[in-house]
Scaffold this motif. Structure first.
Motif, short mmCIF file in Angstrom:
data_model
loop_
_atom_site.label_atom_id
_atom_site.label_comp_id
_atom_site.label_asym_id
_atom_site.label_seq_id
_atom_site.Cartn_x
_atom_site.Cartn_y
_atom_site.Cartn_z
N ASN A 131 -63.54 45.82 95.59
CA ASN A 131 -63.08 45.90 96.98
C ASN A 131 -63.50 44.69 97.80
N LEU A 132 -64.61 44.06 97.42
CA LEU A 132 -65.17 43.00 98.25
C LEU A 132 -64.58 41.62 97.97
N VAL A 133 -64.40 41.29 96.71
CA VAL A 133 -64.03 39.92 96.34
C VAL A 133 -62.54 39.83 96.02
N CYS A 134 -61.81 39.09 96.88
CA CYS A 134 -60.39 38.84 96.66
C CYS A 134 -59.60 40.10 96.33
N SER A 135 -59.93 41.19 97.02
CA SER A 135 -59.24 42.44 96.73
C SER A 135 -57.93 42.53 97.49
N GLN A 136 -56.91 43.02 96.82
CA GLN A 136 -55.63 43.26 97.47
C GLN A 136 -55.18 44.70 97.26
N VAL A 137 -56.17 45.59 97.12
CA VAL A 137 -55.88 47.00 96.90
C VAL A 137 -55.58 47.66 98.25
N LEU A 138 -54.30 47.78 98.58
CA LEU A 138 -53.88 48.36 99.85
C LEU A 138 -53.37 49.77 99.60
N ASP A 139 -54.29 50.71 99.53
CA ASP A 139 -53.95 52.07 99.14
C ASP A 139 -53.86 52.97 100.37
N PHE A 140 -52.64 53.36 100.75
CA PHE A 140 -52.43 54.24 101.90
C PHE A 140 -52.07 55.65 101.46
N SER A 141 -52.47 56.02 100.27
CA SER A 141 -52.11 57.33 99.73
C SER A 141 -53.01 58.42 100.32
N TYR A 142 -52.71 59.66 99.93
CA TYR A 142 -53.49 60.81 100.38
C TYR A 142 -54.47 61.26 99.30
N ASP A 143 -54.75 60.39 98.34
CA ASP A 143 -55.74 60.71 97.31
C ASP A 143 -57.14 60.79 97.92
N TYR A 144 -58.09 61.29 97.15
CA TYR A 144 -59.41 61.60 97.68
C TYR A 144 -60.11 60.37 98.28
N ILE A 145 -60.23 59.27 97.52
CA ILE A 145 -60.97 58.09 97.99
C ILE A 145 -60.28 57.42 99.18
N PRO A 146 -58.96 57.14 99.11
CA PRO A 146 -58.29 56.55 100.29
C PRO A 146 -58.43 57.40 101.54
N MET A 147 -58.34 58.72 101.39
CA MET A 147 -58.48 59.61 102.55
C MET A 147 -59.92 59.63 103.05
N LYS A 148 -60.86 59.52 102.14
CA LYS A 148 -62.27 59.47 102.54
C LYS A 148 -62.53 58.23 103.38
N LEU A 149 -61.97 57.10 102.94
CA LEU A 149 -62.09 55.86 103.70
C LEU A 149 -61.42 55.99 105.06
N TYR A 150 -60.23 56.59 105.07
CA TYR A 150 -59.50 56.71 106.32
C TYR A 150 -60.25 57.60 107.31
N LYS A 151 -60.76 58.73 106.86
CA LYS A 151 -61.48 59.64 107.76
C LYS A 151 -62.74 58.98 108.30
N ALA A 152 -63.45 58.24 107.43
CA ALA A 152 -64.65 57.54 107.89
C ALA A 152 -64.29 56.50 108.95
N THR A 153 -63.15 55.84 108.77
CA THR A 153 -62.69 54.84 109.74
C THR A 153 -62.33 55.49 111.05
N PHE A 154 -61.67 56.64 110.99
CA PHE A 154 -61.32 57.36 112.21
C PHE A 154 -62.58 57.82 112.96
N TYR A 155 -63.57 58.31 112.22
CA TYR A 155 -64.82 58.73 112.87
C TYR A 155 -65.57 57.53 113.45
N TYR A 156 -65.48 56.39 112.77
CA TYR A 156 -66.07 55.16 113.30
C TYR A 156 -65.40 54.81 114.63
N PHE A 157 -64.09 54.93 114.69
CA PHE A 157 -63.34 54.68 115.92
C PHE A 157 -63.83 55.59 117.05
N LEU A 158 -64.00 56.88 116.75
CA LEU A 158 -64.50 57.82 117.77
C LEU A 158 -65.91 57.44 118.21
N LEU A 159 -66.70 56.95 117.27
CA LEU A 159 -68.07 56.54 117.60
C LEU A 159 -68.09 55.34 118.54
#
Length: 263
Positions: free
Chosen positions: A90-118
């Motif tokens: 994910n860190l080095v030259c990553s182009q993994v743009l995953d907008f799916s509803y799978d567990y890990i992408p959704m975990k990242l998205y929810k964490a980002t949304f909570y960060y926004f609220l914070l």
């Protein structure tokens, strides 16, 4: 004109489909209104309200607020680690743009949304300054940092809630755990403040190091085969980091490198 059309297209057509049910994110008006209300309160309404009043103590509230910030940022930092933000893929030259509803992408998205609220919750800190009549702490650095960080979190949650762009939020959450721990301890009075005084300088240094790391990290977007976002977006992001670094460096120079008076 082509650039403005490109911005308009990205703003409307590239919205992450997972944000459809989040009005604070989906709307183009709520966050600007929050920022306007924030500036109106801290620059005009709040000082006018406090003009003929004694500063509020708010000691218990401040301690509770700092505990919430410590717990929330610790949890977010752990969540980002658990979702794999710090993996080399994910860190080095990553182009993994995953907008799916799978567990890990959704975990990242929810964490980002909570960060926004914070980042919205962070505005309470400025309100505390105003109500305690600590007007010197409502500086240009403070306002710019809080506003730019909220805008960044909003845009990332709208369009870029995937691994390669969330390193910023994970690192920022880690710095905030340290920062709010300092604030929590400082709320216990002058004796504790004196004991932990050196910590304040190192927190400022850590914040500047954070910006340098993020500038270097974001610059890989310009390397061959490493492009994650459009170059003009990366330039805006890096420019914002440079402005934040300059403001923190300027504060550091004034606060900790004052010239000694000649006797």
């Amino acid at each position: 004109m082509d650039f403005l059309q490109e911005v308009q297209r990205l703003w409307t057509d590239q919205l992450d489909p997972r944000v459809a049910d989040f009005p604070l994110i989906q709307s183009s008006y709520y966050v600007p209104l929050i920022i306007f209300a924030y500036l109106y309160f801290v620059l005009r309404c709040g000082p006018r309200f406090m003009k003929n009043r004694q500063p509020y103590s708010l000691k218990t509230f401040i301690k509770l607020y700092n505990i919430i910030q410590i717990v929330a940022n610790t949890w977010l930092f752990y969540d980002y680690i658990d979702a794999g933000v710090f993996k080399s893929s994910n860190l080095v030259c990553s182009q993994v743009l995953d907008f799916s509803y799978d567990y890990i992408p959704m975990k990242l998205y929810k964490a980002t949304f909570y960060y926004f609220l914070l980042k919205i919750l962070d505005y309470v800190e400025t309100a505390i300054f105003v109500l305690r009549k600590k007007n010197n702490q409502v500086s240009g650095l403070h306002l710019y940092h809080h506003i730019s960080t909220l805008l960044l979190a909003w845009i990332a949650t709208r369009y870029f809630a995937f691994g390669p762009t969330l390193f910023n939020f994970a690192l920022n959450s880690f710095i905030h755990v340290i920062m709010y721990t300092y604030y929590f301890l400082a709320a216990y009075g002058p004796n504790i403040q004196k004991a932990i005084a050196p910590m304040k300088q190192w927190i400022t240094i850590a914040q500047m190091v954070q910006f340098v790391i993020l500038i270097i990290y974001a610059s890989q977007n310009f390397l061959p085969g490493c492009k994650v976002v459009k170059h003009w977006l990366a330039i805006i992001y890096i420019g914002n980091l440079m402005i934040n670094f300059y403001l923190f460096y300027n504060f550091y120079q004034k606060a900790y490198n004052k010239p000694k008076r000649k006797i």
